[in-house]
Motif scaffolding. Structure first.
Motif, short mmCIF file in Angstrom:
data_model
loop_
_atom_site.label_atom_id
_atom_site.label_comp_id
_atom_site.label_asym_id
_atom_site.label_seq_id
_atom_site.Cartn_x
_atom_site.Cartn_y
_atom_site.Cartn_z
N TRP A 12 -34.40 -18.37 -11.39
CA TRP A 12 -35.22 -17.23 -11.01
C TRP A 12 -36.31 -16.97 -12.04
O TRP A 12 -37.44 -16.57 -11.70
CB TRP A 12 -34.36 -15.98 -10.80
CG TRP A 12 -33.76 -15.37 -12.04
CD1 TRP A 12 -32.56 -15.66 -12.59
CD2 TRP A 12 -34.35 -14.37 -12.87
NE1 TRP A 12 -32.34 -14.91 -13.73
CE2 TRP A 12 -33.43 -14.09 -13.92
CE3 TRP A 12 -35.56 -13.67 -12.84
CZ2 TRP A 12 -33.69 -13.14 -14.92
CZ3 TRP A 12 -35.82 -12.73 -13.83
CH2 TRP A 12 -34.89 -12.47 -14.86
N GLN A 13 -36.01 -17.22 -13.33
CA GLN A 13 -37.03 -17.04 -14.36
C GLN A 13 -38.13 -18.09 -14.22
O GLN A 13 -39.32 -17.79 -14.37
CB GLN A 13 -36.39 -17.12 -15.75
CG GLN A 13 -35.47 -15.97 -16.06
CD GLN A 13 -34.93 -16.01 -17.48
OE1 GLN A 13 -35.29 -16.88 -18.27
NE2 GLN A 13 -34.04 -15.07 -17.81
N ARG A 14 -37.74 -19.32 -13.92
CA ARG A 14 -38.73 -20.38 -13.74
C ARG A 14 -39.64 -20.08 -12.55
O ARG A 14 -40.86 -20.29 -12.61
CB ARG A 14 -38.03 -21.72 -13.56
CG ARG A 14 -37.30 -22.18 -14.80
CD ARG A 14 -36.18 -23.15 -14.49
NE ARG A 14 -36.66 -24.38 -13.88
CZ ARG A 14 -35.87 -25.26 -13.28
NH1 ARG A 14 -34.56 -25.03 -13.20
NH2 ARG A 14 -36.38 -26.36 -12.77
N PHE A 40 -39.78 -14.53 -21.08
CA PHE A 40 -38.44 -15.13 -20.91
C PHE A 40 -38.09 -16.07 -22.05
O PHE A 40 -37.13 -16.84 -21.94
CB PHE A 40 -38.37 -15.87 -19.58
CG PHE A 40 -38.49 -14.97 -18.38
CD1 PHE A 40 -37.67 -13.85 -18.25
CD2 PHE A 40 -39.42 -15.22 -17.39
CE1 PHE A 40 -37.78 -13.02 -17.15
CE2 PHE A 40 -39.54 -14.40 -16.29
CZ PHE A 40 -38.70 -13.28 -16.17
N VAL A 74 -40.36 -17.09 -11.38
CA VAL A 74 -41.24 -15.98 -11.77
C VAL A 74 -42.43 -16.51 -12.58
O VAL A 74 -43.57 -16.12 -12.36
CB VAL A 74 -40.46 -14.92 -12.57
CG1 VAL A 74 -41.43 -13.91 -13.20
CG2 VAL A 74 -39.49 -14.18 -11.66
N VAL A 75 -42.15 -17.40 -13.53
CA VAL A 75 -43.22 -17.96 -14.36
C VAL A 75 -44.20 -18.78 -13.51
O VAL A 75 -45.42 -18.66 -13.65
CB VAL A 75 -42.63 -18.83 -15.49
CG1 VAL A 75 -43.73 -19.56 -16.24
CG2 VAL A 75 -41.82 -17.96 -16.45
N THR A 129 -45.62 -14.38 -18.61
CA THR A 129 -44.26 -14.38 -18.05
C THR A 129 -43.37 -15.39 -18.77
O THR A 129 -42.18 -15.15 -18.98
CB THR A 129 -44.29 -14.68 -16.54
OG1 THR A 129 -45.08 -15.86 -16.30
CG2 THR A 129 -44.88 -13.52 -15.76
N LYS A 155 -34.01 -22.77 -18.56
CA LYS A 155 -33.92 -21.37 -18.18
C LYS A 155 -33.39 -21.22 -16.75
O LYS A 155 -33.47 -22.16 -15.95
CB LYS A 155 -35.29 -20.70 -18.30
CG LYS A 155 -35.90 -20.77 -19.70
CD LYS A 155 -35.05 -20.00 -20.71
CE LYS A 155 -35.68 -20.06 -22.11
NZ LYS A 155 -34.89 -19.29 -23.09
#
Length: 403
Positions: free
Chosen positions: A95-97, A33, A99-100, A29, A92
């Motif tokens: 929301w990306q963090r 990104f 998800v990761v 993930t 980043k």
């Protein structure tokens, strides 16, 4: 012995694969990104083997009880090079963090679902639709336990029989509390010697309340001590269709239903974990080891060996699925250095920035991890200590399913 050792090794391998895939969830993930993954390692401590490919070093360390995925700029304390800066995790979107940080948890949940689905189709899983409420299979008399573990002879109908309970009755509730299964009835009764309880009984179309005066009987612990326990004089009828095999299509909802039950039980287990630690410590010094207490990867592997030794492969795989669910939910606890702790920091940053915007201020940037370091160090020390205690207990007094 050969089958037992094979089971131990296979379950240990299953744990290693689980850890590897958990960390792979973070790595994949992160790369999706555009984040820079520096290292992907299975194990901790001295490096046994490593190889660098692209920007990532892949390796295996000496202590196999864990793993890690190092992402550049994960926190404000992590220094990044000029070349890494555009790929730093902290730059980043939130929301990306999240998800990761949730990637490993998602993989654990997916693995558990896949394993349960496979068992459901191949041979059968505990039927999530079965009616487990206790049905009376036999009304019996009650008696004390002898020192050799056997029960003394007895006569009469027993407390439940004297009160009018009959074979085939379904026990819906005890003292107004609904019963999920016979184990709940038994465990509750054990703690009420000599007391009068009220059973809610379903017989055909009729539901009635039946008061039962429990007997007080002598029971022995595994260490040879005696105690007074309540006894009601009932034996359970087997649960109808308790284990069921499903077709490929109907196995999908059944898998989710059974997974929901396992996750609920796992949440309860995680919440009860602190209360079970004293029992684990006592077990190191010879006390009885509780079956539902925490286990290390070593203890879980021993259980895996017992299951394979008796060809209980379904239970072997379901226990591995349960382990994945435990790792997922435990990692979601909002405590550093767990994944949930890092997710909590990201959420804090977003909430903080909402209030800053309301005051006409610019976003505050990454959270100050220096203030969190004392908490992180304490939590890491506690987790390491807990792991050490459980590991010692698993070596000197392991949980045994079959004696």
């Amino acid at each position: 012995m050969g089958a037992y050792l094979l089971g131990v090794l296979l379950f240990a391998l299953g744990i290693a694969v689980t850890i590897a895939l958990h960390e792979a969830g973070h790595m994949l993930t992160a790369r999706a990104f555009g984040m820079r993954v520096r290292r992907y390692f299975i194990g901790f401590g001295p490096t046994l083997f490593s190889r660098k490919k692209g920007h990532t070093e892949y390796g295996v360390a000496a202590v196999p009880f864990g793993g890690y995925c190092e992402i550049a700029g994960m926190t404000a304390l992590d220094e990044v090079t000029e070349e890494e800066a555009p790929h730093a995790m902290r730059t980043k979107p939130a929301w990306q963090r999240i998800v990761v940080l949730s990637g490993g948890v998602a993989v654990n949940l997916l693995l558990g679902l896949v394993v349960i689905y496979g068992v459901a189709v191949a041979s059968g899983i505990p039927n999530p639709y079965a009616d487990t409420r206790p049905v009376v299979g036999e009304v019996v008399c009650t008696s004390d336990q002898r020192a050799d573990g056997a029960l003394s002879e007895c006569s009469g109908a027993g407390p439940a029989g004297d009160a009018g309970v009959e074979e085939g009755d379904r026990i819906l509730a005890l003292n107004g509390e609904e019963l999920a299964d016979f184990h709940q009835l038994r465990d509750t009764v054990l703690e009420l010697p000599g007391e009068t309880v009220t059973l809610t009984v379903e017989r055909g179309e009729r539901v009635s309340e039946i008061p039962v005066e429990l007997d007080s009987v002598t029971r022995y612990t595994t260490s040879g001590d005696t105690y007074e326990a309540g006894s009601i004089g009932l034996a359970s009828s087997p649960v109808a269709d308790a284990v069921r095999q499903f077709g490929p299509v109907e196995a999908v909802p059944a898998t989710f239903a059974y997974t929901g039950q396992l996750l609920q039980a796992t949440v309860e287990g995680v919440l009860q974990l602190p209360a079970k630690i004293p029992g684990v410590v006592a077990a190191i010094f010879g006390a009885e080891r509780q079956m539902d207490g925490p286990m290390s990867v070593v203890g879980a592997s021993f259980i895996g060996g017992e299951l394979v030794e008796r060809s209980l492969w379904d239970s072997f795989w379901l226990m591995l699925a349960s382990l994945n669910f435990f790792l997922a939910l435990f990692n979601l606890l909002p405590l550093p250095p767990l994944d949930g702790g890092h997710i909590a920091v990201v959420i804090y940053e977003k909430i903080r920035d909402v209030f800053r915007r309301l005051r006409g201020q610019t976003p505050g940037g990454p959270a100050n991890y220096e203030k969190l370091m004392p908490v992180t160090i304490v939590m890491a020390a506690l987790l390491i200590s807990l792991g050490g205690v459980v590991l010692i207990a698993d070596v000197v007094n392991p949980v045994r399913l079959f004696g």
